[in-house]
Write a protein that holds these residues in place. Structure first.
Motif, PDB file in Angstrom:
ATOM      1  N   ALA A 111     -31.553  13.963  10.120  1.00 26.81           N
ATOM      2  CA  ALA A 111     -31.517  14.958   9.052  1.00 26.81           C
ATOM      3  C   ALA A 111     -32.920  15.475   8.737  1.00 26.81           C
ATOM      4  O   ALA A 111     -33.102  16.668   8.465  1.00 26.81           O
ATOM      5  N   LEU A 112     -33.910  14.601   8.800  1.00 24.75           N
ATOM      6  CA  LEU A 112     -35.290  15.028   8.561  1.00 24.75           C
ATOM      7  C   LEU A 112     -35.781  15.942   9.677  1.00 24.75           C
ATOM      8  O   LEU A 112     -36.425  16.965   9.426  1.00 24.75           O
ATOM      9  N   ALA A 113     -35.477  15.571  10.914  1.00 25.98           N
ATOM     10  CA  ALA A 113     -35.887  16.394  12.055  1.00 25.98           C
ATOM     11  C   ALA A 113     -35.231  17.767  11.990  1.00 25.98           C
ATOM     12  O   ALA A 113     -35.874  18.795  12.228  1.00 25.98           O
ATOM     13  N   LEU A 114     -33.941  17.789  11.659  1.00 25.57           N
ATOM     14  CA  LEU A 114     -33.226  19.062  11.567  1.00 25.57           C
ATOM     15  C   LEU A 114     -33.728  19.900  10.393  1.00 25.57           C
ATOM     16  O   LEU A 114     -33.812  21.130  10.484  1.00 25.57           O
ATOM     17  N   ALA A 116     -36.791  19.936   9.274  1.00 24.38           N
ATOM     18  CA  ALA A 116     -38.051  20.531   9.732  1.00 24.38           C
ATOM     19  C   ALA A 116     -37.778  21.718  10.642  1.00 24.38           C
ATOM     20  O   ALA A 116     -38.456  22.752  10.567  1.00 24.38           O
ATOM     21  N   LEU A 117     -36.754  21.589  11.493  1.00 18.18           N
ATOM     22  CA  LEU A 117     -36.396  22.670  12.411  1.00 18.18           C
ATOM     23  C   LEU A 117     -35.917  23.902  11.643  1.00 18.18           C
ATOM     24  O   LEU A 117     -36.225  25.033  12.013  1.00 18.18           O
ATOM     25  N   PHE A 118     -35.184  23.671  10.556  1.00 24.15           N
ATOM     26  CA  PHE A 118     -34.679  24.778   9.746  1.00 24.15           C
ATOM     27  C   PHE A 118     -35.720  25.319   8.772  1.00 24.15           C
ATOM     28  O   PHE A 118     -35.466  26.291   8.072  1.00 24.15           O
ATOM     29  N   GLY A 119     -36.877  24.669   8.700  1.00 30.82           N
ATOM     30  CA  GLY A 119     -37.956  25.155   7.856  1.00 30.82           C
ATOM     31  C   GLY A 119     -37.855  24.785   6.393  1.00 30.82           C
ATOM     32  O   GLY A 119     -38.537  25.380   5.549  1.00 30.82           O
ATOM     33  N   ALA A 281     -33.468  19.406   2.096  1.00 27.11           N
ATOM     34  CA  ALA A 281     -33.972  18.574   3.188  1.00 27.11           C
ATOM     35  C   ALA A 281     -33.418  17.165   3.117  1.00 27.11           C
ATOM     36  O   ALA A 281     -33.076  16.655   2.047  1.00 27.11           O
ATOM     37  N   GLY A 282     -33.360  16.519   4.273  1.00 26.21           N
ATOM     38  CA  GLY A 282     -32.965  15.117   4.339  1.00 26.21           C
ATOM     39  C   GLY A 282     -31.468  14.915   4.264  1.00 26.21           C
ATOM     40  O   GLY A 282     -30.685  15.857   4.213  1.00 26.21           O
ATOM     41  N   ILE A 283     -31.073  13.669   4.225  1.00 25.98           N
ATOM     42  CA  ILE A 283     -29.661  13.315   4.269  1.00 25.98           C
ATOM     43  C   ILE A 283     -28.933  13.735   3.003  1.00 25.98           C
ATOM     44  O   ILE A 283     -27.718  13.961   3.009  1.00 25.98           O
TER      45      ILE A 283
END
Length: 311
Positions: A111-114, A116-119, A281-283
């Motif tokens: 969820a953190l990686a995604l 960051a990907l979504f900005g 952001a996050g879970i």
């Protein structure tokens, strides 16, 4: 002899135990508000000096409520089986334990990686500037950074996630014995999907005493309760699935402990001066909700949900 899962399924043929359900919900909510009351009667809120002790204590409210109901309101002949305290089928529970132990931290990190990907999450994987900034604000943290590199601190924190379910066991059991152990099976006469959604919704609303103070969603004091409601419904479906599939609460207990242990990872990788927007952001944010929905969708696609086969 019936297995634990068969016992759960047999309850779906019975009528709703309204006396037990209403008593459980009432006691669990009253206890939560009572324990949280010092934070409400003081302007410090979550910064109240007793908050570090009150927040974990609140987690025992559902189990206390379940015990009272099972002991005096609607007694059960076999409490261990009825509430999932047994391990479940020996051929299935080990893999569910492992799935929850490792799967939940992976969901949190994904969820953190995604994010960051979504900005919606500003990340710094090179210098971990956000963590350095947070540590520098405390005297003990600044001293720690003088002796240990920040990258080692991150590695230690990530390693601690793997043992978090053990340290969080007693607290996550405090919640799960009530929500997935008692309430979910009691709602099964409504059907699996209604039981999963309603129990998750009640679980979310039970967090009101701390959510309204800014817990989990500090940037959203007005709608934080709604965000928590959605999060708990989605998470409750997954936790509830492990309960129904194994006849045991222990996979949900492990998953809950793993989640609590990994949730702080949002501060490990954040860039300096970034304020975590936990609604995005996050879970706990909408990005995390997408991953939870994907997990639920996979269970539906693979015909694992609703649960049809005895474990």
């Amino acid at each position: 002899m019936k297995t634990a899962t068969q016992n759960i399924q047999s309850t779906s043929q019975q009528n709703l135990d309204w006396n037990g359900i209403i008593a459980f919900i009432t006691i669990a909510f009253l206890l939560a508000w009572t324990i949280a009351s010092p934070m409400w009667f003081n302007t410090d809120g979550l910064k109240h000096p007793l908050a570090p002790y009150l927040l974990p204590l609140i987690m025992f409210a559902p189990s206390i409520a379940a015990f009272i109901v099972l002991r005096w309101v609607s007694p059960e002949a076999d409490i261990k089986t009825a509430t999932g305290l047994r391990l479940g089928d020996k051929n299935t529970w080990p893999r569910y334990w492992l799935l929850c132990w490792l799967g939940m931290p992976l969901l949190v990190l994904a969820a953190l990686a995604l994010s960051a990907l979504f900005g919606v999450y500003k990340i710094d994987m090179e210098n971990f500037s956000g963590l350095q900034q947070m540590l520098a604000q405390k005297e003990a943290g600044a001293t720690l950074m003088e002796s240990v590199s920040v990258k080692w601190l991150v590695a230690i924190q990530l390693g601690s996630i793997l043992v978090a379910p053990i340290f969080n066991l007693i607290f996550s059991l405090g919640e799960e014995w009530g929500w997935r152990g008692y309430l979910l099976p009691k709602l099964l006469p409504l059907g699996q999907w209604p039981a999963l959604i309603i129990s998750g919704g009640i679980w979310g609303m039970w967090h009101l005493p701390v959510i309204l103070l800014g817990y989990n969603y500090p940037l959203y004091p007005t709608i934080g309760w709604l965000l928590m409601l959605i999060f708990c419904i989605l998470l409750g479906i997954l936790f509830g699935w492990t309960r129904l599939a194994t006849g045991s609460i222990w996979p949900a207990v492990i998953a809950h402990g793993a989640l609590n242990g990994a949730a702080g990872a949002i501060n490990l990788f954040a860039a300096a001066d970034y304020t975590a927007d936990t609604a995005q952001a996050g879970i706990t944010g909408w990005v995390g909700w997408l991953l939870l929905l994907c997990a639920i969708g996979y269970l539906i696609y693979s015909k694992r949900l609703p649960v049809r086969e005895v474990a």
